[in-house]
Design a protein around this motif. Structure first.
Motif, short mmCIF file in Angstrom:
data_model
loop_
_atom_site.label_atom_id
_atom_site.label_comp_id
_atom_site.label_asym_id
_atom_site.label_seq_id
_atom_site.Cartn_x
_atom_site.Cartn_y
_atom_site.Cartn_z
N ILE A 1 28.26 33.72 37.22
CA ILE A 1 27.02 33.67 38.02
C ILE A 1 27.24 34.34 39.36
O ILE A 1 26.37 35.10 39.84
CB ILE A 1 26.54 32.22 38.18
CG1 ILE A 1 26.14 31.63 36.83
CG2 ILE A 1 25.37 32.15 39.15
CD1 ILE A 1 25.09 32.41 36.06
N GLU A 2 28.38 34.10 40.00
CA GLU A 2 28.65 34.74 41.29
C GLU A 2 28.72 36.26 41.13
O GLU A 2 28.34 37.00 42.03
CB GLU A 2 29.96 34.20 41.87
CG GLU A 2 29.89 32.76 42.33
CD GLU A 2 28.79 32.53 43.34
OE1 GLU A 2 28.67 33.33 44.30
OE2 GLU A 2 28.01 31.56 43.17
N ILE A 3 29.21 36.71 39.96
CA ILE A 3 29.31 38.16 39.72
C ILE A 3 27.93 38.78 39.55
O ILE A 3 27.57 39.76 40.23
CB ILE A 3 30.17 38.43 38.47
CG1 ILE A 3 31.64 38.06 38.74
CG2 ILE A 3 30.06 39.89 38.02
CD1 ILE A 3 32.51 38.02 37.50
N ILE A 4 27.11 38.21 38.66
CA ILE A 4 25.83 38.86 38.34
C ILE A 4 24.73 38.57 39.36
O ILE A 4 23.64 39.12 39.26
CB ILE A 4 25.35 38.47 36.92
CG1 ILE A 4 25.08 36.96 36.82
CG2 ILE A 4 26.35 38.89 35.87
CD1 ILE A 4 24.52 36.53 35.46
N GLY B 1 31.88 30.23 33.70
CA GLY B 1 30.45 30.18 33.98
C GLY B 1 30.13 30.37 35.45
O GLY B 1 29.28 31.19 35.82
N LYS B 2 30.82 29.61 36.30
CA LYS B 2 30.57 29.70 37.74
C LYS B 2 30.96 31.08 38.27
O LYS B 2 30.24 31.68 39.09
CB LYS B 2 31.34 28.61 38.47
CG LYS B 2 30.98 28.47 39.93
CD LYS B 2 31.65 27.26 40.56
CE LYS B 2 31.23 27.10 42.02
NZ LYS B 2 31.86 25.90 42.63
N GLU B 3 32.10 31.61 37.81
CA GLU B 3 32.52 32.95 38.22
C GLU B 3 31.49 33.99 37.79
O GLU B 3 31.16 34.92 38.54
CB GLU B 3 33.88 33.28 37.60
CG GLU B 3 35.04 32.44 38.11
CD GLU B 3 36.34 32.81 37.41
OE1 GLU B 3 36.48 33.98 37.01
OE2 GLU B 3 37.20 31.92 37.25
N ALA C 1 31.81 41.24 31.47
CA ALA C 1 32.77 40.14 31.40
C ALA C 1 34.18 40.68 31.23
O ALA C 1 35.15 40.16 31.80
CB ALA C 1 32.41 39.20 30.25
N ASP C 2 34.34 41.72 30.42
CA ASP C 2 35.65 42.34 30.23
C ASP C 2 36.14 42.98 31.53
O ASP C 2 37.30 42.87 31.90
CB ASP C 2 35.56 43.39 29.13
CG ASP C 2 36.90 44.08 28.89
OD1 ASP C 2 37.89 43.37 28.72
OD2 ASP C 2 36.93 45.33 28.89
N GLN C 3 35.20 43.60 32.26
CA GLN C 3 35.55 44.30 33.50
C GLN C 3 35.98 43.35 34.61
O GLN C 3 36.93 43.64 35.35
CB GLN C 3 34.35 45.14 33.95
CG GLN C 3 34.58 45.96 35.22
CD GLN C 3 33.36 46.79 35.58
OE1 GLN C 3 32.42 46.92 34.79
NE2 GLN C 3 33.35 47.34 36.79
N TYR C 4 35.32 42.17 34.70
CA TYR C 4 35.57 41.29 35.84
C TYR C 4 36.31 40.00 35.51
O TYR C 4 36.83 39.35 36.42
CB TYR C 4 34.23 40.94 36.52
CG TYR C 4 33.55 42.13 37.14
CD1 TYR C 4 33.98 42.64 38.36
CD2 TYR C 4 32.47 42.75 36.51
CE1 TYR C 4 33.36 43.74 38.93
CE2 TYR C 4 31.85 43.85 37.09
CZ TYR C 4 32.29 44.34 38.29
OH TYR C 4 31.68 45.43 38.87
N ILE C 5 36.36 39.61 34.22
CA ILE C 5 36.99 38.33 33.88
C ILE C 5 38.17 38.51 32.91
O ILE C 5 39.29 38.10 33.20
CB ILE C 5 35.95 37.35 33.30
CG1 ILE C 5 34.89 37.01 34.35
CG2 ILE C 5 36.63 36.07 32.80
CD1 ILE C 5 33.78 36.12 33.85
N PHE C 6 37.94 39.14 31.76
CA PHE C 6 38.97 39.19 30.72
C PHE C 6 39.97 40.34 30.93
O PHE C 6 41.18 40.16 30.77
CB PHE C 6 38.32 39.32 29.33
CG PHE C 6 37.45 38.16 28.98
CD1 PHE C 6 37.97 36.88 28.90
CD2 PHE C 6 36.09 38.34 28.74
CE1 PHE C 6 37.16 35.80 28.57
CE2 PHE C 6 35.28 37.27 28.41
CZ PHE C 6 35.82 35.99 28.33
N ARG C 7 39.45 41.53 31.20
CA ARG C 7 40.29 42.72 31.43
C ARG C 7 41.26 42.97 30.26
O ARG C 7 42.44 43.26 30.46
CB ARG C 7 41.08 42.56 32.73
CG ARG C 7 40.21 42.42 33.97
CD ARG C 7 41.04 42.34 35.24
NE ARG C 7 40.19 42.30 36.42
CZ ARG C 7 39.73 41.17 36.96
NH1 ARG C 7 40.03 40.01 36.43
NH2 ARG C 7 38.96 41.21 38.05
#
Length: 883
Positions: A698-701, A694-696, A744-750
């Protein structure tokens, strides 16, 4: 006195007091050995009062009455003795007497009853007009008759039982030095005597004038060496703090000077400030009162006693105020969360908050005003980022534990409304409201430079401020200022626990399990994008048989933000509409995740319109306007989010309005979403690993370039879904999920498992399915297919109409009354439905009417005539159940 004296004697004996008779109207014992004969034996008591039925009643003090100690306050106006004044001055330096069992004597004095496990002896003159009744003593008890004709009586507002003798009182009735001898620490101290022994040691060291640091070191060392077992460091500190309230050793020169003036001083010398200062310099309270008595005796001989008493009272008040002004007015709370605050003329220690209020008519009179019986103080000033409303964070200690609450200014500033803080754990009664409001105001005014002024918020989500775009609760200087209780518990459910890598492993299993679970997870990430992209709130609802893994999928969605356990961030739908509003406004931008739709299935408000009202509420983005008890309107809750729900049935139905259907992505769960045994392991793992993404996210978007990318991706997905025939609002909701999962896939899950337009399109409702006539037609056809027995002339079922097979298809003549009933039972409008079917050419019209006359079993009946002409019209009973 309505009852005989023996009645009261027996009642006191039942409460553990030993009693014996006194001479009628007097204080002299009637028994041979006086108080030594005191007993709790009812037979002996009855014999005594049978012999002396009008005898006064005495209660023996000391061990025979369970460690009873009585502080006897005497008032003798003829001799100029005012024990109440002596006690009041003692309280101004130490602490007010605790609430306890209290009696009013026949001469207007007071008996304060206490209990103690210490050996307390009788002592006269511990203060002027103050005596102690302990071992070997007794007091006259109500309703005995004083020689002046006045009866003793219990003080109506006092407690029903004696309180425990406090440490300050113990030091008064039995000074730490004990008969002029220095206190000796025993070789070993058992658990029952640790507190008293260490307090006496600390008091004796204070009396000898040691520094605070030296006293702490010495007492702590003796505690560790001789107490079995040792007290905790915190408990020892509390005992030392109590002893340090007494002043350090006397100045011998000042004491000798005071003694000389008392013995032979003239009136001019007696009424000087230097003389008053010499008495004030005597630190030992008992010795000071002894010297003061000599001064008064000298003043009486010089006929200036009244002037001396007035000057001494004025001098004491001035010195106390001076002490406070020099920094002695600091709060003395143990383990205080905001140490070093000043408290003006308030006394703030572990016994609570109070101040001395001088009498306006009597310069020597006054009383102690209590603001709160336990430690309390303001610690933060808060200004809400949404409303600019100011609130006050208050800390208070009960049961040795400090807690905090946030109160509105309109509460802390009102003598009447401040009593609502009692519901939050603060001990306050209405008559203390004025004192507590004044205390809080004074503390804030005096300590304005030390009480931080902070921004606050009472919800999650985006905050637009002068500092830019922020997000609660991930902005460090934004404090929560909600009302506490369930709201505060919910607010505290967002946070991190466990390992980010462990969470990613668990979510990887979820993402590989099913398209339904992936969409729910995508919806969780999509929620804060609703406001960023300027779109409408929507609902994702997963439904199916119990045990399919619906709740685990919701837990996965909740674990993005915080604790996914039911009752934490994951909440039940078993809530009132006001409760749902409250949760939605608390979430504001984070997803609202509600489980168990079936818990509200039987509610009356949901029977007629299915769950449409719930859908419209969640997707409206704001709560209902309501009046406030203080006048005007309450603040209306607002939100821009995605709601994720679950249940054993769809959220929409054939009777739902197009607006409700359009706003819901209904995910059918035909079987288990996870492999056998996997769901339980995922749930168990998520319970200890959550809150990182969640915190990650928010910083992304928050970044402008990411928001631009999100808008571009959204437009592409939306155009694709609309081109596939998906309705506009369904395309909106589906596109948000697609965009969120792609980022989310691009920046977190990959992991390359992002939900695509092609995968989500079959889960959405087409524009054609939104046509009212088409939806009603599907409902009618499925109803007919599910009830063939009602169209057979021979049988036991109720006859609904006639069915005929023709070369063009199948014709139905349905009894209009039966169709009306079935439609209304499912929440459909009969007239509107027939009008829609008529416009679509689905039913036969005659003379502008949607019904025709047709014979059913030889009786002319108003019927609706339908013709099923193609394969599109052929439905099975299973289709009806699904719809």
């Amino acid at each position: 006195m309505k009852k005989p004296m023996v009645y009261y004697a027996l009642r006191y004996a039942e409460r553990g007091f030993a009693v014996f008779p006194l001479r009628e109207g007097g204080k002299e014992p009637l028994t041979k050995n006086g108080c030594k004969d005191a007993t709790q034996d009812p037979q002996q008591i009855q014999q005594w009062w049978k012999r002396w039925p009008k005898a006064n009643l005495a209660i023996a003090t000391g061990s025979t009455s369970g460690g009873l100690v009585v502080v006897d306050i005497d008032i003798d106006t003829e001799k100029g003795v005012y024990g109440n004044e002596s006690l009041r001055l003692w309280e101004s330096e130490f602490s007010p007497l605790p609430d306890t069992l209290t009696a009013i004597t026949g001469r207007g004095g007071t008996h304060y009853y206490f209990r103690s496990d210490q050996d307390i002896r009788n002592r006269a003159g511990v203060l002027e007009g103050v005596d102690i009744r302990g071992e070997g003593g007794y007091v006259v008890a109500p309703p005995s008759l004083h020689p002046n004709g006045t009866r003793y009586e219990w003080e109506a507002s006092s407690t029903s039982e004696p309180a425990k003798l406090t440490e300050d009182l113990l030091a008064l009735v039995r000074p730490a030095g004990g008969s002029g001898q220095r206190f000796q620490m025993p070789e070993a101290v058992s658990s029952g005597a640790r507190n008293d022994t260490l307090f006496r040691l600390a008091a004796s060291l204070q009396e000898r004038g040691l520094t605070d640091a030296a006293i702490y070191s010495a007492v702590q060392a003796e505690n560790q060496a001789k107490c079995i077992p040792p007290l905790s460091e915190r408990e020892v500190q509390q005992l030392i703090n109590s002893a340090l309230r007494y002043q350090k050793g006397d100045d011998p020169a000042q004491a000798r000077y005071a003694a000389e003036i008392a013995a032979q001083g003239e009136s001019v010398e007696l009424l000087t400030e230097e003389t008053m200062a010499s008495v004030w310099a005597i630190k030992d309270i008992v010795e000071r009162q002894s010297v003061l008595a000599k001064f008064r005796e000298r003043a009486r001989k010089l006929r200036i006693l009244k002037d001396f008493n007035a000057m001494w009272s004025a001098f004491q008040r001035r010195e106390i105020q001076r002490k406070k002004g020099d920094g002695g007015n600091l709060i003395q709370f143990t383990d205080c969360p905001a140490p070093g605050l000043k408290c003006g003329d308030w006394v703030c220690d572990d016994l609570g908050v109070r101040r001395f209020k001088p009498s306006q008519n009597d310069p020597d009179g006054g009383f102690w005003e209590q603001a709160c019986p336990h430690p309390i103080l303001p610690v933060e000033r808060l200004t809400n980022a949404d409303t600019d409303q100011e609130k006050l964070r208050i800390a208070f200690a009960k049961d040795s534990v400090w807690r905090t609450l946030v109160a509105e200014r309109s509460v802390t500033a009102s003598n009447q409304r401040i009593v609502v803080l009692a519901d939050r754990g603060i001990q306050i009664i209405s008559k203390e409201g004025s004192a507590l409001t004044e205390y809080l105001r004074d503390m804030e005014t005096i300590n304005m430079d030390k009480l931080p002024q902070l921004r606050s918020i009472n919800r999650f989500g985006w905050v637009h401020s002068s500092q830019g775009l922020e997000f609660s609760p991930y902005t460090p200087d934004l404090r929560y200022d909600g009302e506490g209780g369930e709201e505060e518990d919910f607010f505290g459910s967002i946070g991190q626990a466990g390992s980010r890598n462990e969470w990613l492993k668990l979510i990887s299993v979820v993402r590989q399990s099913s398209i339904q679970a992936r969409v729910m997870l995508a919806a969780s990430f999509a929620s804060p994008l609703v406001e960023i992209l300027g779109k409408l709130p929507f609902v994702v609802h997963i439904w199916g048989v119990s045990g399919a893994g619906k709740t685990v999928s919701q837990m996965a969605a909740a674990s993005v933000w915080g604790n996914p356990a039911p009752g934490k961030y994951l909440r039940s739908l078993n809530n009132t509409k006001v409760g749902v509003e409250m949760l939605a406004s608390l979430c504001c931008s984070t997803p609202l995740i509600l489980d168990e739709l079936q818990t509200i299935n039987s509610e009356k408000k949901y029977r007629k319109n299915g769950f449409d009202d719930l859908v419209y509420l969640l997707c409206s983005g704001q709560g209902r306007g309501r009046g406030s008890a203080k006048g005007g309107m309450r603040q209306v809750g607002k939100w821009r989010l995605c709601t994720i729900t679950s249940g054993e049935q769809p959220l929409s139905s054939a009777s739902s309005g197009a607006g409700a259907i359009n706003r819901v992505i209904d995910l059918n769960c035909p079987g288990n979403l996870f492999k056998d045994g996997t769901a339980g392991k995922i749930a168990e793992g998520l319970a200890g690993n959550y809150g990182f993404a969640g915190k990650e996210w928010i910083e992304i978007i928050k970044k402008a370039d990411i928001q631009a990318e999100a808008k571009e991706k959204y437009q592409t997905a939306y155009s694709s879904l609309v081109a596939q025939g998906i309705s506009e609002k369904q395309a909106l909701a589906g596109s948000l999920c697609v965009v969120a999962d792609a980022l989310a896939d691009q920046y977190i899950f990959r992991d390359g498992l992002a939900v695509t337009e092609a995968e989500i399109a079959p889960l959405l409702v087409s524009e054609k399915a939104m046509d009212p006539a088409e939806r009603v037609w599907q409902w009618v056809v499925s109803l007919l297919a599910a009830n063939p027995q009602h169209f057979q002339s021979e049988g036991y079922a109720e006859l609904w109409g006639e069915r005929r097979e023709t070369s063009e298809g199948v014709e139905y003549w349905v009894n209009a009354q039966i169709l009306r009933k079935e439609m209304e039972n499912d929440g459909l409008s009969y007239r509107a439905s027939l009008a829609a079917l008529s416009r679509a050419g689905r039913i036969e019209q005659r003379c502008g009417k949607n019904t025709i006359n047709h014979k059913l079993q030889g009786v002319q009946t108003k019927c609706v005539h339908l013709v099923l002409q193609s394969a599109e019209d052929e439905f099975s009973p299973d289709d009806y159940e699904e719809i």
